[in-house]
Design a protein around this motif. Structure first.
Motif, PDB file in Angstrom:
ATOM      1  N   GLN A 220      40.411  52.409  32.964  1.00  0.00           N
ATOM      2  CA  GLN A 220      41.266  51.401  34.015  1.00  0.00           C
ATOM      3  C   GLN A 220      40.350  51.262  35.105  1.00  0.00           C
ATOM      4  O   GLN A 220      40.111  50.495  35.798  1.00  0.00           O
ATOM      5  N   ASP A 224      38.415  48.110  36.676  1.00  0.00           N
ATOM      6  CA  ASP A 224      38.820  47.891  38.420  1.00  0.00           C
ATOM      7  C   ASP A 224      37.700  47.740  39.104  1.00  0.00           C
ATOM      8  O   ASP A 224      37.461  46.823  39.961  1.00  0.00           O
ATOM      9  N   ASP A 227      35.775  44.535  37.594  1.00  0.00           N
ATOM     10  CA  ASP A 227      36.785  43.441  38.031  1.00  0.00           C
ATOM     11  C   ASP A 227      36.572  43.099  39.610  1.00  0.00           C
ATOM     12  O   ASP A 227      37.108  41.779  40.020  1.00  0.00           O
ATOM     13  N   THR A 229      38.582  44.767  41.576  1.00  0.00           N
ATOM     14  CA  THR A 229      39.878  45.170  42.243  1.00  0.00           C
ATOM     15  C   THR A 229      39.797  46.403  42.989  1.00  0.00           C
ATOM     16  O   THR A 229      40.252  46.387  44.023  1.00  0.00           O
ATOM     17  N   THR A 230      38.594  47.243  42.566  1.00  0.00           N
ATOM     18  CA  THR A 230      38.410  48.800  43.337  1.00  0.00           C
ATOM     19  C   THR A 230      36.987  48.218  43.866  1.00  0.00           C
ATOM     20  O   THR A 230      36.096  47.925  42.874  1.00  0.00           O
TER      21      THR A 230
END
Length: 237
Positions: A220, A224, A227, A229-230
Motif C-alpha cells: 500500500q 501511495d 499514485d 498520495t505520499t
C-alpha cells in the motif's frame, strides 16, 4: 518338467532385465537432474570471468555509457517532467537488475508473503523505485562522472569506483556494483554513495514497514508513492 524349468528361467531373466532397465533409467534421470541443476546454478555466470580484463573493460564501458545518458537527461532542461520520467524509466529498466534488487530489498520477508502479495510487490517495485529515485535525482547537480578504478568482487561481480562532480567541481564517491546476466549483459545490482548502499537502505526501510504493517502495508505504501498520495521526498533523506 524341463519346460517348466525353462519357463521359470525365462521369467527370472525378464525380471532381471526389467530391474536392470529400471536402474538404468534411474541413473540416467539422476545424472540429467544433476546436469540441469548445474546449468541452473552455474550457467548464468559460467561464461563471465570477472577477473578477465575484457569483462572489466565491458563493465567500465557500460557505466560510462549509462552515466553519460543519465547525466544528459538530468541536465536537459527542454524535457517536460513526463518526458524526463519516461527517459528515467527506460534507463532503469535497461540498466538495473530490477528483479534481483527487488528480491534483495524484500530479503527474508519473501517467506512471509502470500503469492498474491508477492505478485503485487514485484509489479509495484520497478515503478516505486523510479518515483523515489527520480525525486532524488532532481536534487542533484551532477555534471560529469569519472571512473577511478575497476575491481572484481567475489565470483561474479565487478565494482566500479567513480567520482560524481557537480557544477562547482565538488565530488562525491559513487561505487557501482555490476554483474553480467545469463546473456552476458551487464546490469547494476547496487549503488553505494559515500559508502552507503542504496539496496541495503531500501531493505532496511522495507523491513521497518513490514514489521509495522506487514507485506500488504508495504504494498500500500508503494502504491501511495506511485499514485502521488505520499510524496517520495519523505523517503529521500
Amino acid at each position: 518338467m524341463n519346460k517348466q524349468v525353462r519357463n521359470k528361467a525365462i521369467a527370472k531373466a525378464r525380471v532381471r532385465d526389467t530391474q536392470a532397465e529400471f536402474v538404468k533409467k534411474m541413473i540416467i534421470g539422476l545424472f540429467s537432474t544433476l546436469i540441469i541443476a548445474a546449468i541452473f546454478i552455474f550457467g548464468g555466470n559460467a561464461h563471465a570471468d570477472n577477473k578477465d580484463p575484457a569483462e572489466q573493460e565491458k563493465a567500465r564501458q557500460f557505466i560510462e555509457a549509462f552515466s553519460e545518458r543519465a547525466i544528459g537527461v538530468l541536465n536537459n532542461k527542454e524535457l517536460t517532467d513526463a518526458e524526463t520520467l519516461a527517459e528515467y524509466r527506460s534507463i532503469l529498466n535497461e540498466s538495473f537488475a530490477l528483479p534481483y534488487i527487488a528480491r534483495l530489498s524484500l530479503s527474508r520477508h519473501r517467506k512471509k508473503a502470500t503469492e498474491e502479495e508477492l505478485a503485487e510487490y514485484n509489479k509495484l517495485f520497478p515503478e516505486f523505485i523510479l518515483k523515489v529515485n527520480s525525486t532524488r535525482l532532481k536534487k542533484l547537480d551532477t555534471t560529469k562522472l569519472e571512473i577511478d578504478k575497476v575491481t572484481p568482487h567475489a565470483k561474479a561481480d565487478i565494482f566500479i569506483r567513480t567520482k560524481a562532480f557537480n557544477s562547482e567541481n565538488k565530488s562525491i564517491d559513487v561505487d557501482w556494483r555490476v554483474r553480467s546476466d545469463k546473456n552476458g549483459n551487464v546490469k547494476i545490482i547496487d549503488v553505494k554513495i559515500e559508502g552507503i548502499s542504496l539496496v541495503a537502505t531500501q531493505r532496511d526501510d522495507f523491513t521497518s514497514r513490514i514489521t509495522s504493517s506487514g507485506i500488504s502495508g508495504l504494498n500500500q505504501y508503494m502504491r501511495d508513492i506511485i499514485d502521488g498520495t505520499t510524496f517520495a521526498e519523505e523517503t529521500a533523506s
